[in-house]
Motif scaffolding. Structure first.
Motif, PDB file in Angstrom:
ATOM      1  N   ALA A  56       0.829  -1.211   0.000  1.00 45.60           N
ATOM      2  CA  ALA A  56       0.000   0.000   0.000  1.00 45.60           C
ATOM      3  C   ALA A  56       0.865   1.264   0.000  1.00 45.60           C
ATOM      4  O   ALA A  56       0.603   2.211  -0.749  1.00 45.60           O
ATOM      5  CB  ALA A  56      -0.941  -0.012   1.203  1.00 45.60           C
ATOM      6  N   MET A  57       1.906   1.264   0.821  1.00 46.03           N
ATOM      7  CA  MET A  57       2.749   2.463   0.956  1.00 46.03           C
ATOM      8  C   MET A  57       3.608   2.723  -0.278  1.00 46.03           C
ATOM      9  O   MET A  57       3.978   3.873  -0.545  1.00 46.03           O
ATOM     10  CB  MET A  57       3.649   2.333   2.192  1.00 46.03           C
ATOM     11  N   THR A  58       3.967   1.686  -1.022  1.00 41.37           N
ATOM     12  CA  THR A  58       4.861   1.859  -2.178  1.00 41.37           C
ATOM     13  C   THR A  58       4.115   1.994  -3.498  1.00 41.37           C
ATOM     14  O   THR A  58       4.744   2.173  -4.533  1.00 41.37           O
ATOM     15  CB  THR A  58       5.845   0.672  -2.286  1.00 41.37           C
ATOM     16  N   ARG A  59       2.792   1.917  -3.500  1.00 40.50           N
ATOM     17  CA  ARG A  59       2.032   1.949  -4.751  1.00 40.50           C
ATOM     18  C   ARG A  59       2.389   3.168  -5.610  1.00 40.50           C
ATOM     19  O   ARG A  59       2.710   3.041  -6.782  1.00 40.50           O
ATOM     20  CB  ARG A  59       0.531   1.910  -4.498  1.00 40.50           C
ATOM     21  N   GLU A  60       2.356   4.332  -5.043  1.00 44.19           N
ATOM     22  CA  GLU A  60       2.663   5.556  -5.796  1.00 44.19           C
ATOM     23  C   GLU A  60       4.131   5.578  -6.241  1.00 44.19           C
ATOM     24  O   GLU A  60       4.446   5.956  -7.371  1.00 44.19           O
ATOM     25  CB  GLU A  60       2.350   6.775  -4.921  1.00 44.19           C
ATOM     26  N   HIS A  61       5.017   5.157  -5.373  1.00 48.51           N
ATOM     27  CA  HIS A  61       6.450   5.099  -5.673  1.00 48.51           C
ATOM     28  C   HIS A  61       6.710   4.172  -6.864  1.00 48.51           C
ATOM     29  O   HIS A  61       7.391   4.547  -7.827  1.00 48.51           O
ATOM     30  CB  HIS A  61       7.207   4.625  -4.429  1.00 48.51           C
ATOM     31  N   PHE A  62       6.149   2.959  -6.822  1.00 46.25           N
ATOM     32  CA  PHE A  62       6.341   2.000  -7.912  1.00 46.25           C
ATOM     33  C   PHE A  62       5.644   2.461  -9.193  1.00 46.25           C
ATOM     34  O   PHE A  62       6.146   2.215 -10.292  1.00 46.25           O
ATOM     35  CB  PHE A  62       5.864   0.610  -7.505  1.00 46.25           C
ATOM     36  N   ALA A  63       4.506   3.136  -9.071  1.00 49.46           N
ATOM     37  CA  ALA A  63       3.822   3.655 -10.264  1.00 49.46           C
ATOM     38  C   ALA A  63       4.733   4.627 -11.002  1.00 49.46           C
ATOM     39  O   ALA A  63       4.809   4.611 -12.237  1.00 49.46           O
ATOM     40  CB  ALA A  63       2.511   4.337  -9.868  1.00 49.46           C
ATOM     41  N   GLY A  64       5.468   5.445 -10.259  1.00 48.31           N
ATOM     42  CA  GLY A  64       6.400   6.380 -10.884  1.00 48.31           C
ATOM     43  C   GLY A  64       7.598   5.689 -11.506  1.00 48.31           C
ATOM     44  O   GLY A  64       8.059   6.060 -12.578  1.00 48.31           O
ATOM     45  N   LEU A  65       8.102   4.659 -10.850  1.00 45.93           N
ATOM     46  CA  LEU A  65       9.276   3.941 -11.363  1.00 45.93           C
ATOM     47  C   LEU A  65       8.947   3.067 -12.569  1.00 45.93           C
ATOM     48  O   LEU A  65       9.798   2.856 -13.435  1.00 45.93           O
ATOM     49  CB  LEU A  65       9.877   3.042 -10.273  1.00 45.93           C
ATOM     50  N   PHE A  66       7.729   2.522 -12.610  1.00 43.48           N
ATOM     51  CA  PHE A  66       7.381   1.525 -13.624  1.00 43.48           C
ATOM     52  C   PHE A  66       6.253   1.983 -14.533  1.00 43.48           C
ATOM     53  O   PHE A  66       5.490   1.174 -15.045  1.00 43.48           O
ATOM     54  CB  PHE A  66       7.055   0.188 -12.947  1.00 43.48           C
ATOM     55  N   ASP A  67       6.177   3.294 -14.754  1.00 45.11           N
ATOM     56  CA  ASP A  67       5.240   3.852 -15.732  1.00 45.11           C
ATOM     57  C   ASP A  67       3.820   3.333 -15.529  1.00 45.11           C
ATOM     58  O   ASP A  67       3.164   2.897 -16.476  1.00 45.11           O
ATOM     59  CB  ASP A  67       5.740   3.548 -17.152  1.00 45.11           C
ATOM     60  N   ASN A  68       3.383   3.346 -14.287  1.00 46.54           N
ATOM     61  CA  ASN A  68       2.031   2.921 -13.920  1.00 46.54           C
ATOM     62  C   ASN A  68       1.698   1.491 -14.325  1.00 46.54           C
ATOM     63  O   ASN A  68       0.557   1.192 -14.695  1.00 46.54           O
ATOM     64  CB  ASN A  68       0.980   3.892 -14.473  1.00 46.54           C
ATOM     65  N   ALA A  69       2.687   0.600 -14.309  1.00 49.92           N
ATOM     66  CA  ALA A  69       2.414  -0.809 -14.625  1.00 49.92           C
ATOM     67  C   ALA A  69       1.314  -1.315 -13.691  1.00 49.92           C
ATOM     68  O   ALA A  69       1.406  -1.137 -12.478  1.00 49.92           O
ATOM     69  CB  ALA A  69       3.671  -1.657 -14.448  1.00 49.92           C
ATOM     70  N   PRO A  70       0.275  -1.914 -14.246  1.00 49.09           N
ATOM     71  CA  PRO A  70      -0.821  -2.365 -13.385  1.00 49.09           C
ATOM     72  C   PRO A  70      -0.408  -3.570 -12.544  1.00 49.09           C
ATOM     73  O   PRO A  70       0.150  -4.529 -13.057  1.00 49.09           O
ATOM     74  CB  PRO A  70      -1.917  -2.749 -14.387  1.00 49.09           C
ATOM     75  N   TYR A  71      -0.642  -3.489 -11.257  1.00 47.08           N
ATOM     76  CA  TYR A  71      -0.422  -4.657 -10.416  1.00 47.08           C
ATOM     77  C   TYR A  71      -1.485  -4.688  -9.334  1.00 47.08           C
ATOM     78  O   TYR A  71      -1.979  -3.662  -8.896  1.00 47.08           O
ATOM     79  CB  TYR A  71       0.992  -4.710  -9.831  1.00 47.08           C
ATOM     80  N   ARG A  72      -1.868  -5.897  -8.996  1.00 50.33           N
ATOM     81  CA  ARG A  72      -2.875  -6.118  -7.974  1.00 50.33           C
ATOM     82  C   ARG A  72      -2.315  -7.114  -6.965  1.00 50.33           C
ATOM     83  O   ARG A  72      -1.457  -7.922  -7.297  1.00 50.33           O
ATOM     84  CB  ARG A  72      -4.142  -6.700  -8.592  1.00 50.33           C
ATOM     85  N   TYR A  73      -2.847  -7.066  -5.789  1.00 49.25           N
ATOM     86  CA  TYR A  73      -2.434  -8.021  -4.776  1.00 49.25           C
ATOM     87  C   TYR A  73      -3.625  -8.361  -3.901  1.00 49.25           C
ATOM     88  O   TYR A  73      -4.572  -7.590  -3.779  1.00 49.25           O
ATOM     89  CB  TYR A  73      -1.265  -7.498  -3.942  1.00 49.25           C
ATOM     90  N   SER A  74      -3.575  -9.536  -3.342  1.00 43.95           N
ATOM     91  CA  SER A  74      -4.614  -9.979  -2.428  1.00 43.95           C
ATOM     92  C   SER A  74      -4.045 -11.090  -1.563  1.00 43.95           C
ATOM     93  O   SER A  74      -3.013 -11.674  -1.879  1.00 43.95           O
ATOM     94  CB  SER A  74      -5.840 -10.481  -3.198  1.00 43.95           C
ATOM     95  N   VAL A  75      -4.734 -11.374  -0.490  1.00 41.33           N
ATOM     96  CA  VAL A  75      -4.366 -12.473   0.388  1.00 41.33           C
ATOM     97  C   VAL A  75      -5.165 -13.684  -0.070  1.00 41.33           C
ATOM     98  O   VAL A  75      -6.383 -13.602  -0.264  1.00 41.33           O
ATOM     99  CB  VAL A  75      -4.692 -12.138   1.859  1.00 41.33           C
TER     100      VAL A  75
END
Length: 180
Positions: A143-162
Motif C-alpha cells: 500500500a505504501m509503495t504503490r505511488e512510488h512504484f507507479a512512478g518507477l514503472f510507468d504505472n504498470a498495473p499490479y494487484r495483490y490480495s491475500v
C-alpha cells in the motif's frame, strides 16, 4: 505523514539486478490468454524458455559479479504433481537472495517482481510468508509503495490480495489477469 522511498540504494539495485540477470536470454513473454485443452482452464501464464544449463550459467555469472563462489549445480525443488494426465514429477529452479535485517528485503522483492515484468513480461508472483505479522507488513508495504512504484514503472498495473481458499473466483481472477 508520507514516507519517501529512495529508489537509488546501491545494494538494493544490485540485488534486483542479480535476479534479473538470472533470466538473461529469456524472451519477453506476451500477455496472451492460453486455454488448456485438457482442463479447459484459461490463464495468462508466466513462461520460462531457458534451459537448466542456461539458468546455471546465468546464476554463476550473477554470483561472480557479486563476489560469491559459484554453485556447481542448479538447485531445484522437485515433487510430484497430479495432473489430468496422471501424476508427473516436476522440478522448479530455486534461487535465494540473502539480505541483512533492516535493509529493505520486502521493498527489494516487490520491486524485483515489477522489474521482471518490465524486462521479461513475467506477471505471476506469489509471496509466501511465515506469519500473519509478516503478511500484514507486506500488505502495508504494498500500500505504501504503490505511488512510488507507479512512478518507477510507468504505472504498470499490479494487484495483490491475500489467498483465501474459500474464494476460488479470486484464484481464477489471478490466473486470467494480464497485469502483475
Amino acid at each position: 505523514m508520507k514516507l519517501h522511498f529512495d529508489a537509488n540504494q546501491d545494494y538494493q539495485l544490485a540485488a534486483i539486478a542479480a535476479v534479473v540477470r538470472l533470466f538473461e536470454g529469456q524472451a519477453r513473454v506476451g500477455a496472451g490468454l492460453e486455454l488448456s485443452l485438457t482442463t479447459g482452464i484459461a490463464a495468462v501464464p508466466n513462461r520460462l524458455d531457458l534451459s537448466p544449463e542456461d539458468l546455471l550459467a546465468n546464476l554463476q555469472a550473477a554470483q561472480k559479479i557479486s563476489g560469491l563462489a559459484p554453485d556447481p549445480a542448479l538447485r531445484t525443488i522437485t515433487g510430484d504433481c497430479t495432473t489430468t494426465d496422471g501424476t508427473r514429477t516436476v522440478s522448479f529452479p530455486n534461487f535465494s537472495v540473502e539480505m541483512e535485517t533492516g535493509t529493505g528485503k520486502t521493498y527489494v522483492y516487490l520491486r524485483t517482481a515489477l522489474e521482471l515484468h518490465r524486462v521479461y513480461g513475467l506477471r505471476k508472483v506469489i509471496v509466501v510468508v511465515p506469519s500473519v505479522a509478516i503478511r500484514e507488513g507486506v500488505l502495508k508495504t504494498l500500500a505504501m509503495t504503490r505511488e512510488h512504484f507507479a512512478g518507477l514503472f510507468d504505472n504498470a498495473p499490479y494487484r495483490y490480495s491475500v489467498y483465501d481458499s474459500d474464494n476460488l473466483s479470486q484464484v481464477r481472477q489471478f490466473a486470467m489477469s494480464d497485469g502483475v
